[in-house]
Design a protein around this motif. Sequence first.
Motif, PDB file in Angstrom:
ATOM      1  N   ASN A 174      42.225  72.821  30.391  1.00 18.74           N
ATOM      2  CA  ASN A 174      42.048  73.845  29.629  1.00 18.74           C
ATOM      3  C   ASN A 174      41.357  73.335  28.178  1.00 18.74           C
ATOM      4  O   ASN A 174      40.530  73.558  28.031  1.00 18.74           O
ATOM      5  CB  ASN A 174      42.042  75.245  30.127  1.00 18.74           C
ATOM      6  CG  ASN A 174      42.126  75.627  31.438  1.00 18.74           C
ATOM      7  OD1 ASN A 174      41.394  75.203  31.774  1.00 18.74           O
ATOM      8  ND2 ASN A 174      42.854  76.604  31.787  1.00 18.74           N
ATOM      9  N   LEU A 175      42.731  73.015  27.807  1.00 18.22           N
ATOM     10  CA  LEU A 175      42.579  72.600  26.594  1.00 18.22           C
ATOM     11  C   LEU A 175      42.356  71.623  26.388  1.00 18.22           C
ATOM     12  O   LEU A 175      41.149  71.556  25.211  1.00 18.22           O
ATOM     13  CB  LEU A 175      44.333  72.661  25.746  1.00 18.22           C
ATOM     14  CG  LEU A 175      44.126  72.169  23.762  1.00 18.22           C
ATOM     15  CD1 LEU A 175      43.957  73.102  23.229  1.00 18.22           C
ATOM     16  CD2 LEU A 175      45.720  71.790  23.515  1.00 18.22           C
ATOM     17  N   GLU A 176      41.897  70.288  26.585  1.00 14.87           N
ATOM     18  CA  GLU A 176      41.233  69.108  26.686  1.00 14.87           C
ATOM     19  C   GLU A 176      39.583  69.480  26.802  1.00 14.87           C
ATOM     20  O   GLU A 176      38.905  69.151  26.032  1.00 14.87           O
ATOM     21  CB  GLU A 176      41.550  68.496  27.675  1.00 14.87           C
ATOM     22  CG  GLU A 176      40.861  66.526  27.726  1.00 14.87           C
ATOM     23  CD  GLU A 176      41.427  65.556  28.868  1.00 14.87           C
ATOM     24  OE1 GLU A 176      40.231  64.670  28.597  1.00 14.87           O
ATOM     25  OE2 GLU A 176      42.409  65.340  29.958  1.00 14.87           O
ATOM     26  N   ALA A 177      39.333  70.465  28.188  1.00 14.77           N
ATOM     27  CA  ALA A 177      38.170  70.909  27.960  1.00 14.77           C
ATOM     28  C   ALA A 177      37.029  71.254  26.966  1.00 14.77           C
ATOM     29  O   ALA A 177      36.373  71.674  25.842  1.00 14.77           O
ATOM     30  CB  ALA A 177      37.879  71.547  29.310  1.00 14.77           C
ATOM     31  N   ASP A 178      38.431  72.435  25.939  1.00 17.45           N
ATOM     32  CA  ASP A 178      37.854  72.564  24.832  1.00 17.45           C
ATOM     33  C   ASP A 178      37.757  72.198  23.849  1.00 17.45           C
ATOM     34  O   ASP A 178      36.485  72.377  23.055  1.00 17.45           O
ATOM     35  CB  ASP A 178      39.077  73.901  24.205  1.00 17.45           C
ATOM     36  CG  ASP A 178      38.820  75.239  25.244  1.00 17.45           C
ATOM     37  OD1 ASP A 178      38.233  75.286  26.444  1.00 17.45           O
ATOM     38  OD2 ASP A 178      39.850  76.424  25.266  1.00 17.45           O
ATOM     39  N   ALA A 179      38.599  71.112  23.600  1.00 17.54           N
ATOM     40  CA  ALA A 179      38.573  70.412  22.478  1.00 17.54           C
ATOM     41  C   ALA A 179      37.213  69.069  22.748  1.00 17.54           C
ATOM     42  O   ALA A 179      36.341  69.158  21.904  1.00 17.54           O
ATOM     43  CB  ALA A 179      39.222  69.567  22.411  1.00 17.54           C
ATOM     44  N   LEU A 180      37.136  68.959  23.843  1.00 14.74           N
ATOM     45  CA  LEU A 180      36.201  68.314  24.938  1.00 14.74           C
ATOM     46  C   LEU A 180      34.395  68.892  24.638  1.00 14.74           C
ATOM     47  O   LEU A 180      32.993  68.007  23.611  1.00 14.74           O
ATOM     48  CB  LEU A 180      35.742  67.649  25.858  1.00 14.74           C
ATOM     49  CG  LEU A 180      37.601  66.961  25.985  1.00 14.74           C
ATOM     50  CD1 LEU A 180      36.948  66.123  27.901  1.00 14.74           C
ATOM     51  CD2 LEU A 180      36.725  64.972  25.324  1.00 14.74           C
ATOM     52  N   GLU A 181      33.890  70.147  25.225  1.00 13.32           N
ATOM     53  CA  GLU A 181      33.901  70.710  24.324  1.00 13.32           C
ATOM     54  C   GLU A 181      32.792  71.207  22.620  1.00 13.32           C
ATOM     55  O   GLU A 181      31.628  71.016  22.648  1.00 13.32           O
ATOM     56  CB  GLU A 181      33.674  72.370  24.378  1.00 13.32           C
ATOM     57  CG  GLU A 181      32.695  73.287  24.968  1.00 13.32           C
ATOM     58  CD  GLU A 181      32.897  74.844  25.163  1.00 13.32           C
ATOM     59  OE1 GLU A 181      32.227  74.909  26.877  1.00 13.32           O
ATOM     60  OE2 GLU A 181      34.002  75.291  25.326  1.00 13.32           O
ATOM     61  N   GLN A 182      34.598  70.666  21.713  1.00 12.83           N
ATOM     62  CA  GLN A 182      33.826  70.976  20.864  1.00 12.83           C
ATOM     63  C   GLN A 182      32.803  69.855  19.823  1.00 12.83           C
ATOM     64  O   GLN A 182      32.124  69.801  19.350  1.00 12.83           O
ATOM     65  CB  GLN A 182      34.470  71.345  19.764  1.00 12.83           C
ATOM     66  CG  GLN A 182      35.529  72.750  19.719  1.00 12.83           C
ATOM     67  CD  GLN A 182      34.288  73.818  19.375  1.00 12.83           C
ATOM     68  OE1 GLN A 182      33.295  73.537  18.838  1.00 12.83           O
ATOM     69  NE2 GLN A 182      33.940  74.745  20.631  1.00 12.83           N
TER      70      GLN A 182
END
Length: 142
Positions: free
Chosen positions: A93-101
């Motif tokens: 989830n945290l990696e996904a949030d960073a990639l989304e940004q």
Amino acid sequence: MAHTWANRGYYGSVSHDVKATYVLYLGWFDGNPATLDELPPEEAAKKFVDYLGGADTILNKAKTDFDQGNYRWVAQVVSKVVLADPNNQAARNLEADALEQLGYQAESGPWRNFYLAGVQGLRNGVVKGPTPNTVSPIPCGQ
């Protein structure tokens, strides 16, 4: 000139193109002997996570970096946690949030696509499509 549409990174990017040109003409080796025979990615990721004090320690530090807007670093370091333990949903989830940004900030269309496709895979898994039938109905030689 930097603001001329044709000179913008809408399709590619200067940093990406420079790396591609280097690899094309000089090969993949960056001159650092430590990169000559690296461990396989999964094995290296497990050691990386262990050296840094475990997944929880990394995720706590990464959350702080995320809050400070250091999305590139968060994606880079948390990807090691995900590679070491693909079932760690907090890391995914945290990696996904960073990639989304990063995807929202990307000027390059292909980069945006890679970032957001990565988000999709981390959050929802990778959809496995059917295997195409590539066998020709006409036997060879006829």
